[in-house]
Write a protein that holds these residues in place. Sequence first.
Motif, PDB file in Angstrom:
ATOM      1  N   ALA A 142       0.645  -1.261  -0.123  1.00  0.00           N
ATOM      2  CA  ALA A 142      -0.286  -0.065   0.192  1.00  0.00           C
ATOM      3  C   ALA A 142       1.226   1.448   0.255  1.00  0.00           C
ATOM      4  O   ALA A 142       0.614   2.353  -0.655  1.00  0.00           O
ATOM      5  CB  ALA A 142      -0.918  -0.174   1.910  1.00  0.00           C
ATOM      6  N   GLU A 143       2.525   1.686   0.500  1.00  0.00           N
ATOM      7  CA  GLU A 143       2.636   2.492   0.919  1.00  0.00           C
ATOM      8  C   GLU A 143       3.176   2.709  -0.415  1.00  0.00           C
ATOM      9  O   GLU A 143       3.617   4.048  -0.795  1.00  0.00           O
ATOM     10  CB  GLU A 143       4.252   1.976   1.834  1.00  0.00           C
ATOM     11  N   ARG A 144       3.635   1.510  -1.470  1.00  0.00           N
ATOM     12  CA  ARG A 144       4.937   1.612  -2.839  1.00  0.00           C
ATOM     13  C   ARG A 144       3.917   2.865  -3.539  1.00  0.00           C
ATOM     14  O   ARG A 144       4.113   3.384  -4.522  1.00  0.00           O
ATOM     15  CB  ARG A 144       4.774   0.449  -3.237  1.00  0.00           C
ATOM     16  N   PHE A 145       2.451   2.532  -3.692  1.00  0.00           N
ATOM     17  CA  PHE A 145       1.263   3.347  -4.265  1.00  0.00           C
ATOM     18  C   PHE A 145       1.657   4.283  -3.161  1.00  0.00           C
ATOM     19  O   PHE A 145       0.161   5.340  -4.796  1.00  0.00           O
ATOM     20  CB  PHE A 145       0.518   1.839  -4.244  1.00  0.00           C
ATOM     21  N   GLY A 146       1.299   4.783  -2.262  1.00  0.00           N
ATOM     22  CA  GLY A 146       0.928   6.530  -2.032  1.00  0.00           C
ATOM     23  C   GLY A 146       0.144   6.085  -0.961  1.00  0.00           C
ATOM     24  O   GLY A 146      -0.262   7.362  -0.855  1.00  0.00           O
ATOM     25  N   ALA A 147      -0.224   5.275  -0.298  1.00  0.00           N
ATOM     26  CA  ALA A 147      -1.309   5.594   0.756  1.00  0.00           C
ATOM     27  C   ALA A 147      -0.525   5.805   2.367  1.00  0.00           C
ATOM     28  O   ALA A 147       0.865   5.396   2.290  1.00  0.00           O
ATOM     29  CB  ALA A 147      -1.627   3.663   1.005  1.00  0.00           C
ATOM     30  N   GLU A 148      -0.722   6.575   2.519  1.00  0.00           N
ATOM     31  CA  GLU A 148      -0.234   6.885   3.695  1.00  0.00           C
ATOM     32  C   GLU A 148      -0.940   6.597   5.330  1.00  0.00           C
ATOM     33  O   GLU A 148      -1.623   6.563   4.900  1.00  0.00           O
ATOM     34  CB  GLU A 148       0.087   9.199   3.990  1.00  0.00           C
ATOM     35  N   PHE A 149       0.255   6.612   6.728  1.00  0.00           N
ATOM     36  CA  PHE A 149      -0.601   5.962   7.308  1.00  0.00           C
ATOM     37  C   PHE A 149       0.027   6.601   8.941  1.00  0.00           C
ATOM     38  O   PHE A 149       0.902   7.272   8.797  1.00  0.00           O
ATOM     39  CB  PHE A 149       0.192   4.530   7.458  1.00  0.00           C
ATOM     40  N   LYS A 150      -1.005   6.594   9.386  1.00  0.00           N
ATOM     41  CA  LYS A 150      -0.442   7.598  10.981  1.00  0.00           C
ATOM     42  C   LYS A 150      -1.418   6.724  11.923  1.00  0.00           C
ATOM     43  O   LYS A 150      -2.147   6.428  11.956  1.00  0.00           O
ATOM     44  CB  LYS A 150      -1.542   9.022  10.925  1.00  0.00           C
ATOM     45  N   ARG A 151      -0.349   6.448  12.500  1.00  0.00           N
ATOM     46  CA  ARG A 151      -0.906   5.539  14.249  1.00  0.00           C
ATOM     47  C   ARG A 151      -1.600   7.095  15.064  1.00  0.00           C
ATOM     48  O   ARG A 151      -1.884   8.067  15.121  1.00  0.00           O
ATOM     49  CB  ARG A 151       0.023   5.625  14.797  1.00  0.00           C
TER      50      ARG A 151
END
Length: 317
Positions: free
Chosen positions: A68-77
């Motif tokens: 998911a990160e490879r395609f540009g998804a951003e993650f926040k905790r």
Amino acid sequence: MNKVIILGTGPAGLTAAIYLARANMKPLVVEGPEPGGQLTTTTDVENFPGFPDGILGPELMNHMRKQAERFGAEFKRGWVTDVDLSNRPFRIQVDSLGELQAESLVISTGASAKLLGIPGEKENMGQGVSTCATCDGFFYRGKKIIVVGGGDSAMEEANFLTKFASEVTVVHRRDELRASKIMQDRARENEKIKWALNRVPVEVITKEDGGVKGLKVQNKETGDEELLETDGVFVAIGHNPNTSFLKGQVKTDELGYIVVEPGTTKTNVEGVFACGDVQDHIYRQAITAAGTGCMAAMDCEKFLEGAATVDWSQSLS
């Protein structure tokens, strides 16, 4: 302003993130205190397609996240404390992030298995203690198993586990089961199923070299403690869908699971979609959760584009 926010990072949320990121929707994924969901408490996953030798649960979730990160998804905790779905943009309050706004929302917060809360239970999860017979039953071929619970799910799991185990003992704190008569009859007719009723689980006992040795229970009739020897303990006392933060703003059933329009992931709130175990109390498998995550991404993109039809082969394949 975010086009879409995804709540949860189990197989459903991460699959939705992969598809939406590839569709250039730039999803923001909010992960709670246990990223990866229930699979992070599972050791070997042998029934997820594409891994003939099996894969560790945390490793599978890590692969999905990286994809998911490879395609540009951003993650926040962060932990979602409140939502306002009365108008768009939707407003989501996150303890560590403040207020977030989104044009659409994908809810994939899952369901948490109810636990007994006894010593040795959490410490041995995935190492002799399980909450999923379908996931872990195969590892107990020819061994003794205990199933804790007295409802339909416990009877169903006990019957299923007799396909692998040499013996299955049902432990229940009362002398009567809560399961429906047909499920009780089916279990009682199974010669591999033994009964330990009026027993209250006290502690999961482990071996010196690791692994489960037995379940210590208290006999309610005598007050004495007994050790029931076993190779594995399956806790089957139900699940709680993680929907309390919605505070009734999305339609749920009597158990708290989100209700979706049949054949879709659409909720009763336009622009809000639900996928994974938070809307599925029947299958509860990683592969079915991932499938509904894909559906949610497609439904969400179609909503955001405002088109009656979308060429999925170009946008999401």
